[in-house]
Design a protein around this motif. Structure first.
Motif, PDB file in Angstrom:
ATOM      1  N   TYR B  81       0.855  -1.185   0.000  1.00  0.00           N
ATOM      2  CA  TYR B  81       0.000   0.000   0.000  1.00  0.00           C
ATOM      3  C   TYR B  81       0.888   1.231   0.000  1.00  0.00           C
ATOM      4  N   LEU B  83       0.987   5.412  -0.008  1.00  0.00           N
ATOM      5  CA  LEU B  83       0.131   6.563   0.275  1.00  0.00           C
ATOM      6  C   LEU B  83       0.624   7.810  -0.450  1.00  0.00           C
ATOM      7  N   TYR B  87       5.474   8.571   4.230  1.00  0.00           N
ATOM      8  CA  TYR B  87       5.352   8.019   5.584  1.00  0.00           C
ATOM      9  C   TYR B  87       6.486   7.076   5.914  1.00  0.00           C
ATOM     10  N   LEU B  88       7.713   7.488   5.583  1.00  0.00           N
ATOM     11  CA  LEU B  88       8.882   6.777   6.072  1.00  0.00           C
ATOM     12  C   LEU B  88       9.034   7.140   7.540  1.00  0.00           C
ATOM     13  N   PHE B  89       9.491   6.196   8.341  1.00  0.00           N
ATOM     14  CA  PHE B  89       9.639   6.466   9.766  1.00  0.00           C
ATOM     15  C   PHE B  89      10.918   7.276   9.975  1.00  0.00           C
ATOM     16  N   PRO B  90      10.782   8.524  10.465  1.00  0.00           N
ATOM     17  CA  PRO B  90      11.941   9.415  10.509  1.00  0.00           C
ATOM     18  C   PRO B  90      13.047   8.931  11.453  1.00  0.00           C
ATOM     19  N   ARG B 133      15.086  12.289   6.407  1.00  0.00           N
ATOM     20  CA  ARG B 133      15.156  13.742   6.270  1.00  0.00           C
ATOM     21  C   ARG B 133      16.282  14.193   5.346  1.00  0.00           C
ATOM     22  N   ARG B 147      10.115  -0.152   0.011  1.00  0.00           N
ATOM     23  CA  ARG B 147       9.563  -0.731   1.239  1.00  0.00           C
ATOM     24  C   ARG B 147       8.351  -1.604   0.926  1.00  0.00           C
TER      25      ARG B 147
END
Lengths: 263, 259
Positions: B81, B83, B87-90, B133, B147
């Motif tokens: 899925y 988006l 929404y990568l985990f920082p 970032r 991912r």
């Protein structure tokens, strides 16, 4: 004028400003103690009540030499650090339980509000009767004062984590525990750290009040003892030591913050 | 071979104030390896349908099956899925982000090898040890694609994944996703506002009408565009004629709504 020169100049300006800031900070400190000393010597203020830096210093050296001060400091520090750690840890665990069960959190909501509004130090006498007039009561005091507010703040942060992170995890068939571990908890680290900063101050309040009430050791005891025998040199010395150690604890939390938070 | 079957799906959202019908009587099938798009005005329930296919929640009525298996609550089924934002985990490195799905599934494959292969496949330099970032928006969306592909999903669901990007990155990423899906032989569903994007990327296009969301019309994308990359497809003469047809159809829908 090339770019390198300009960059050097830019860095130099920043360093220069930093030096001036430090200079004025030191100046305020020096001015404060000098004024205090002079005012006391010239009797502008009552020496009996406000003491003077030199008298406090002499008392400090005496107490360091006979070893009593180290004992008092270590007692208070131990109690404060423990109360602080327990309070924050318990708050985080309670917040996790509330996040886990939204139904439970709805039920407990009004009770959290009441417990938060209540002045926790008023529980002192009950704690002493229940847990005995010793270290346990004091540590409990240091913890209890911060646990509810930690729970509320950390729980709010758990709830506000962007739902899209959970969506990503859900499409990977993550369990609720994995969602907590991978998204909820790490996303809330900044909040937990700022709670830690607040809790440093709160647990000092809890522990000092606890020592006022029961202890025969610790800096809170020294303050209340000094007050009773009207030795304000002792009271002010204890106060200064508390200020120094509370600051050190705060700095340690900031160090932890830099280690833990990468973005 | 029918891969995905949506049959008789209705969905209604409930709140204390009202019940809002989002989807009414949706029936469609998607073939294995096919690329389809859902388009339509806002409020047509296309994202709701995508979420149902993703197994994020169960429809009020009806069923969605992938290879005859139920999707909702099926832990065996792996679905990709993507988006609008990455929404990568920082707080995770790029490598940890790419292998997130594998970590969650406690896979004992060689994660760092998989990560570096995938990053190469999506056209990124070795950035495994960097943090999100430090990357640009387009690069981050590429990492998000890696991912999604890392868990080898049966189907890829794309919820406007290019809409937050600048135009140039968007065109490049369309080509990349298109080529990777063909290469891996994946089935995919794309939700988009952009008619051009839908034509350039898909084999079939489902047009939805709004309030309640219904399947209005299905368009077959002509064979000669399907084989082209999205960038080339945009330059083809059949592209603009299909664009005109769908455009008019959508105009008609909005007209109906406002009258």
């Amino acid at each position: 004028m090339n770019i390198n020169n300009l960059h050097e100049q830019f860095k130099e300006n920043i360093a220069k400003e930093k030096r001036w800031v430090r200079f004025y900070q030191l100046l305020i400190l020096l001015a404060f103690f000098t004024l205090w000393e002079v005012a006391s010597n010239l009797r502008w203020i009552d020496q009996l009540i406000f003491s003077s830096p030199s008298k406090i210093w002499i008392l400090f050296l005496d107490n360091v030499r006979d070893g009593t001060l180290a004992v008092h400091i270590s007692y208070t520090l131990f109690e404060t650090v423990l109360g602080f750690v327990i309070g924050t840890l318990l708050g985080t665990i309670l917040a996790a339980i509330l996040w886990w069960s939204p139904f439970l959190s709805k039920i407990l909501d009004p009770y959290l509000v009441i417990l938060n509004a209540m002045p926790k130090v008023a529980l002192g006498p009950i704690l002493i009767v229940a847990l005995g007039p010793g270290m346990t009561s004091i540590i409990t005091m240091g913890a209890i004062i911060s646990v509810i507010i930690s729970t509320i703040v950390i729980y709010t942060s758990f709830k506000n984590v962007d739902a899209n992170y959970l969506k990503v995890l859900q499409t990977f068939n993550a369990t609720r525990f994995q969602m907590f571990k991978e998204a909820i908890l790490p996303a809330s680290f900044p909040t937990i750290i700022s709670t830690l900063k607040v809790n440093v101050g709160l647990s000092w309040v809890g522990v000092i009040v606890g020592e006022f009430l029961v202890s025969s050791k610790g800096l809170g005891y020294l303050i209340i003892y000094g007050f009773q025998v009207f030795n304000f040199n002792l009271v002010l010395m204890s106060l200064l030591i508390i200020a120094i150690f509370a600051t050190i604890m705060y700095q340690l939390v900031e160090l932890l913050e830099r280690k833990l938070i990468k973005d | 071979m029918t891969f995905l079957t949506v049959s008789n799906v209705h969905h209604t959202y409930f709140s204390i104030k009202e019940a809002t019908e989002a989807l009414r009587d949706i029936n469609l099938t998607i073939q294995k390896g096919e690329f389809v798009s859902f388009i339509g005005p806002s409020g047509c329930g296309k994202t709701t349908l995508l979420s149902i296919i993703a197994g994020l929640f169960s429809p009020t009525v009806g069923s969605v099956l992938i290879e005859n298996q139920k999707i909702f609550g099926n832990k065996e089924l792996s679905i990709g899925y993507m988006l609008q934002q990455d929404y990568l985990f920082p707080w995770k490195t790029i490598e940890e982000n790419v292998t997130l799905g594998l970590t969650l599934q406690k896979s004992d494959e060689d994660k760092s090898r998989i990560a570096s292969t995938l990053l190469q496949d999506v056209g990124l330099p070795p950035v495994e040890k960097k943090y999100p970032r430090e990357l640009s928006g387009g690069m981050r969306q590429r990492v998000a694609l890696a991912r999604t592909l890392a868990v080898d999903p049966k189907i890829l669901l794309l919820d406007e994944p290019f809409s937050a990007l600048d135009y140039q990155s968007k065109l490049k990423l369309e080509d990349l996703v298109f080529e990777m899906l063909k290469q891996y032989g994946k089935t995919a569903v794309l939700v988009t506002h952009d008619i051009g994007e839908a034509i350039a990327m898909s084999d079939r296009i489902f047009l939805f009408s709004a309030r309640p969301g219904r399947l209005h019309k299905t368009f077959e994308v002509p064979e000669e565009i399907r084989t082209l990359t999205p960038f080339e497809a945009r330059a083809h003469s059949s592209y603009s004629s299909l664009f005109q047809i769908i455009w008019k159809e959508m105009e008609g829908l909005e007209h109906q709504q406002s009258s």
